[in-house]
Write a protein that holds these residues in place. Structure first.
Motif, mmCIF file in Angstrom:
data_model
loop_
_atom_site.group_PDB
_atom_site.id
_atom_site.type_symbol
_atom_site.label_atom_id
_atom_site.label_comp_id
_atom_site.label_asym_id
_atom_site.label_seq_id
_atom_site.Cartn_x
_atom_site.Cartn_y
_atom_site.Cartn_z
ATOM 1 N N LEU A 220 -10.902 44.323 9.524
ATOM 2 C CA LEU A 220 -11.230 43.719 8.227
ATOM 3 C C LEU A 220 -9.920 43.369 7.540
ATOM 4 O O LEU A 220 -8.859 43.850 7.909
ATOM 5 C CB LEU A 220 -12.020 44.703 7.348
ATOM 6 C CG LEU A 220 -13.521 44.852 7.575
ATOM 7 C CD1 LEU A 220 -14.074 45.938 6.652
ATOM 8 C CD2 LEU A 220 -14.282 43.551 7.349
ATOM 9 N N ASP A 221 -10.036 42.534 6.489
ATOM 10 C CA ASP A 221 -8.881 42.170 5.696
ATOM 11 C C ASP A 221 -8.720 43.255 4.616
ATOM 12 O O ASP A 221 -9.462 43.291 3.655
ATOM 13 C CB ASP A 221 -9.156 40.785 5.068
ATOM 14 C CG ASP A 221 -7.925 40.191 4.448
ATOM 15 O OD1 ASP A 221 -6.840 40.802 4.563
ATOM 16 O OD2 ASP A 221 -8.041 39.121 3.830
ATOM 17 N N TRP A 222 -7.774 44.164 4.807
ATOM 18 C CA TRP A 222 -7.607 45.292 3.873
ATOM 19 C C TRP A 222 -6.853 44.864 2.622
ATOM 20 O O TRP A 222 -6.038 43.958 2.713
ATOM 21 C CB TRP A 222 -6.861 46.439 4.583
ATOM 22 C CG TRP A 222 -7.405 46.771 5.912
ATOM 23 C CD1 TRP A 222 -6.817 46.545 7.131
ATOM 24 C CD2 TRP A 222 -8.668 47.387 6.198
ATOM 25 N NE1 TRP A 222 -7.624 46.977 8.145
ATOM 26 C CE2 TRP A 222 -8.770 47.496 7.607
ATOM 27 C CE3 TRP A 222 -9.721 47.856 5.396
ATOM 28 C CZ2 TRP A 222 -9.884 48.054 8.241
ATOM 29 C CZ3 TRP A 222 -10.827 48.402 6.029
ATOM 30 C CH2 TRP A 222 -10.890 48.495 7.427
ATOM 31 N N PRO A 223 -7.010 45.513 1.497
ATOM 32 C CA PRO A 223 -7.956 46.606 1.276
ATOM 33 C C PRO A 223 -9.409 46.115 1.250
ATOM 34 O O PRO A 223 -9.667 44.939 1.029
ATOM 35 C CB PRO A 223 -7.552 47.136 -0.109
ATOM 36 C CG PRO A 223 -7.005 45.937 -0.817
ATOM 37 C CD PRO A 223 -6.290 45.138 0.260
ATOM 38 N N TYR A 224 -10.306 47.069 1.458
ATOM 39 C CA TYR A 224 -11.739 46.810 1.386
ATOM 40 C C TYR A 224 -12.084 46.463 -0.063
ATOM 41 O O TYR A 224 -11.771 47.210 -0.986
ATOM 42 C CB TYR A 224 -12.461 48.082 1.800
ATOM 43 C CG TYR A 224 -13.958 47.984 2.042
ATOM 44 C CD1 TYR A 224 -14.451 47.884 3.334
ATOM 45 C CD2 TYR A 224 -14.871 48.068 0.992
ATOM 46 C CE1 TYR A 224 -15.819 47.854 3.572
ATOM 47 C CE2 TYR A 224 -16.235 48.033 1.227
ATOM 48 C CZ TYR A 224 -16.700 47.927 2.520
ATOM 49 O OH TYR A 224 -18.054 47.902 2.756
ATOM 50 N N ILE A 225 -12.699 45.296 -0.243
ATOM 51 C CA ILE A 225 -13.047 44.821 -1.589
ATOM 52 C C ILE A 225 -14.558 44.615 -1.672
ATOM 53 O O ILE A 225 -15.163 44.101 -0.722
ATOM 54 C CB ILE A 225 -12.362 43.457 -1.882
ATOM 55 C CG1 ILE A 225 -10.852 43.549 -1.664
ATOM 56 C CG2 ILE A 225 -12.761 42.907 -3.250
ATOM 57 C CD1 ILE A 225 -10.011 43.546 -2.880
ATOM 58 N N GLU A 226 -15.134 45.009 -2.785
ATOM 59 C CA GLU A 226 -16.546 44.713 -3.031
ATOM 60 C C GLU A 226 -16.700 44.216 -4.454
ATOM 61 O O GLU A 226 -15.770 44.334 -5.270
ATOM 62 C CB GLU A 226 -17.429 45.949 -2.802
ATOM 63 C CG GLU A 226 -18.139 45.943 -1.444
ATOM 64 C CD GLU A 226 -18.884 44.641 -1.160
ATOM 65 O OE1 GLU A 226 -19.249 43.938 -2.120
ATOM 66 O OE2 GLU A 226 -19.086 44.322 0.018
ATOM 67 N N GLY A 227 -17.847 43.634 -4.753
ATOM 68 C CA GLY A 227 -18.055 43.127 -6.106
ATOM 69 C C GLY A 227 -19.514 43.183 -6.508
ATOM 70 O O GLY A 227 -20.415 43.188 -5.657
#
Ligand SMILES: Nc1nc2c(c(=O)[nH]1)N[C@H]1C(S)=C(S)[C@@H](COP(=O)(O)O)O[C@H]1N2
Ligand SMILES: [Mo]
Length: 329
Positions: free
Chosen positions: A196-203
């Motif tokens: 994954l493209d770090w850091p893990y991002i959520e919204g």
């Protein structure tokens, strides 16, 4: 699960754990619950159900009072602590379901601060000890359904994310909330890989983030979160696919623009911004109509029908009134 158990050696079912130890930890929990005046929890759930929500006593206790939030107490049978803590998705510690439990011991959860920034009048940094005291700890039993088609029922300890967000006084420009989780190569072997493209991002949209069911979780089964479940604090958004429930959060940012989550970045056609549990909208590569409850997952066990909004429709359906959920998946 059967496959994993065979590969990784014998798995001891909870029914075979030293009865004495199990009995003692449950009795201790009931005692501490009693001392805190939590008799209502026992009364509400039935004493047996309440007793079940005590963990094995391996980690620091973190009891919560029974929540009054509508929908916060699923009456389903709880997934066993052993399964909740050994079958995980936490890609920073590897992509195998058993990797996080094996590898996450290197995660350092103290000291820990969460930065709150962006469109708000009172940005700042909160230390974990202050976050733990910010609002009363509640116990909430939520279904969590992974986009992969399995689900669990977990007793969480935490409080509504809204309690924390409102302290920062979001401005009228705060249309969304972005969550960033820890990405430290030194502590997290998976971050050295490119899965994954770090850091893990959520919204989340601001109204979703402010919804009382959206939980800032610090514990499960009456104890602090095990590292593999996202210590020291994680989101739980029970009507959305599991990946929206970001683990080990270090930053919360109010934004005007819709955040781009790591999963959307990885495969936009597969993981949209909303990611609401919806049995009528298939993932491009598989159906989302049914699910397998972990712990009831004998190879021939019947699958359960997946419920609209994971069964939380009466609480959250209004948030999406008039929206085309096939388009906004
Ligand atoms: N930082 C981070 N958070 C994460 C993930 C992850 O890989 N990294 N996986 C997500 C997914 S896909 C799921 S299903 C849930 C799993 O939570 P659990 O292991 O406590 O059941 O965590 C979510 N939060
Ligand atoms: Mo997931």
């Amino acid at each position: 699960m059967h496959f994993l158990r065979q590969r990784h050696g014998p798995h001891i079912p909870s029914s075979e754990i030293t009865p004495r130890a199990a009995y003692d930890s449950r009795r201790d929990w009931l005692k501490s619950a009693g001392a805190l005046g939590l008799a209502g929890l026992g009364a509400g759930l039935g004493l047996e159900a309440a007793a079940q929500t005590a963990g094995p006593g391996k980690l620091a206790k973190l009891p919560g009072v029974r929540s009054n939030v509508a929908g916060a107490m699923a009456m389903d049978k709880l997934t066993r602590y052993e399964d909740v803590t050994s079958y995980n998705n936490y890609y920073e510690f590897g992509t195998d379901k058993s990797d996080p439990a094996q590898n996450a011991h290197t995660l350092k959860t103290r000291p820990w601060t969460v930065a709150i920034e962006g469109e708000c009048a009172k940005p700042g940094r909160f230390g974990i000890e202050d976050l733990l005291k910010l609002a009363p700890m509640e116990e909430r039993i939520y279904r969590l359904r992974c986009v992969e088609g399995w689900s669990m029922v977990i007793p969480w300890e935490g409080y509504s994310l809204a309690e924390l967000l409102k302290k920062a006084e979001p401005t009228s420009k705060a249309k969304y909330v972005e969550f960033t989780t820890l990405a430290d190569k030194a502590q997290m072997p998976g971050v050295r890989s490119g899965v994954l493209d770090w850091p893990y991002i959520e919204g989340l949209r601001i109204d979703e983030a402010m919804h009382p069911l959206t939980l800032m979780a610090f514990g499960l089964y009456g104890e602090v979160l095990p590292n593999q479940n996202g210590a020291p604090l994680r989101l739980v958004v029970p009507w959305k696919y599991g990946f929206k429930s970001a683990k080990s959060i270090v930053k919360i940012r109010f934004t005007e623009q819709q955040p781009v989550s790591s999963w959307t970045k990885a495969a936009q056609q597969e993981y949209g911004f909303f990611s609401n549990v919806n049995p009528k909208v298939d993932h491009p590569r598989w159906s989302q109509a049914t699910e397998r409850r972990i712990g009831e997952d004998g190879f021939f066990a019947k699958k359960r029908p997946t419920l609209m909004f994971n069964g939380y429709e009466s609480q959250v359906g209004q948030l999406y009134a008039g929206m085309d959920l096939k388009k906004f998946y």
